[in-house]
Design a protein around this motif. Structure first.
Motif, mmCIF file in Angstrom:
data_model
loop_
_atom_site.group_PDB
_atom_site.id
_atom_site.type_symbol
_atom_site.label_atom_id
_atom_site.label_comp_id
_atom_site.label_asym_id
_atom_site.label_seq_id
_atom_site.Cartn_x
_atom_site.Cartn_y
_atom_site.Cartn_z
ATOM 1 N N GLY A 1 -11.727 9.453 3.126
ATOM 2 C CA GLY A 1 -12.872 8.683 3.599
ATOM 3 C C GLY A 1 -12.850 8.488 5.108
ATOM 4 N N GLY A 2 -12.156 9.365 5.820
ATOM 5 C CA GLY A 2 -12.069 9.264 7.266
ATOM 6 C C GLY A 2 -10.958 8.357 7.761
ATOM 7 N N ALA A 3 -10.304 7.636 6.838
ATOM 8 C CA ALA A 3 -9.167 6.779 7.228
ATOM 9 C C ALA A 3 -7.943 7.655 7.464
ATOM 10 C CB ALA A 3 -8.878 5.762 6.126
ATOM 11 N N ASN A 4 -7.029 7.167 8.266
ATOM 12 C CA ASN A 4 -5.796 7.903 8.533
ATOM 13 C C ASN A 4 -4.702 7.474 7.573
ATOM 14 O OD1 ASN A 4 -6.997 9.258 10.646
ATOM 15 N ND2 ASN A 4 -6.267 7.832 12.179
ATOM 16 N N TYR A 5 -4.012 8.440 7.011
ATOM 17 C CA TYR A 5 -2.915 8.214 6.072
ATOM 18 C C TYR A 5 -1.729 9.078 6.467
ATOM 19 C CZ TYR A 5 -5.966 6.016 2.560
ATOM 20 O OH TYR A 5 -6.802 5.179 1.882
ATOM 21 N N PRO A 6 -0.527 8.697 6.052
ATOM 22 C CA PRO A 6 0.581 9.641 6.156
ATOM 23 C C PRO A 6 0.362 10.758 5.137
ATOM 24 C CG PRO A 6 1.299 7.579 5.147
ATOM 25 C CD PRO A 6 -0.133 7.405 5.523
ATOM 26 N N ILE A 7 1.021 11.886 5.352
ATOM 27 C CA ILE A 7 0.869 13.011 4.428
ATOM 28 C C ILE A 7 2.247 13.534 4.027
ATOM 29 C CG2 ILE A 7 0.618 14.702 6.303
ATOM 30 C CD1 ILE A 7 -1.440 16.160 4.470
ATOM 31 N N LEU A 8 2.378 13.823 2.755
ATOM 32 C CA LEU A 8 3.578 14.450 2.211
ATOM 33 C C LEU A 8 3.189 15.881 1.856
ATOM 34 C CD1 LEU A 8 6.539 14.066 1.141
ATOM 35 C CD2 LEU A 8 5.493 13.566 -1.068
#
Length: 123
Positions: free
Chosen positions: A44-51
């Protein structure tokens, strides 16, 4: 759960984006751009960490590595945890870290549990 040619990417309920690199994948720039678009869409355009699980990767082009380093563009993730296991995936991960130097915190892990734990310490 969007399934692309070389990636399966989901928003994990534990609070991060999870990307699986399909076995034997040879990642090119267009694949990298396609996955970035999916990450933006599902978050949704939010920033998250990624695995990123790249344990079964075959190769990744220089252009794709450059794209994933996020230099010259707004990062869409806050951190990158990369899962490696085979000697090849470890070489690719170390090469990415050493030469591309991502603009967000990035680490290699051999255990998903350790990668998730590290991600959680950053939030």
């Amino acid at each position: 759960m969007p399934k692309l040619a070389v990636f399966t990417t989901t928003l994990d309920p534990r609070g991060f984006v999870y990307t699986l690199v399909r076995a034997g994948s040879e990642i090119q720039l267009e694949d990298a751009k396609e996955n970035t678009a999916i990450v933006i869409r599902i978050s949704g355009g939010a920033n998250y960490p990624i695995l990123v699980d790249l344990r079964e990767i075959k190769s990744i082009s220089k252009e794709a590595r450059d794209h994933f380093s996020m230099r010259g563009r707004k990062p869409n993730v806050t951190a990158i945890a990369m899962l490696v296991s085979s000697p090849l995936s470890r070489i690719i991960g170390n090469f990415f870290l050493g030469l591309n130097r991502p603009t967000v915190p990035t680490r290699l892990f051999t255990s998903e549990k350790e990668g998730v734990s590290w991600i959680k310490t950053l939030n």
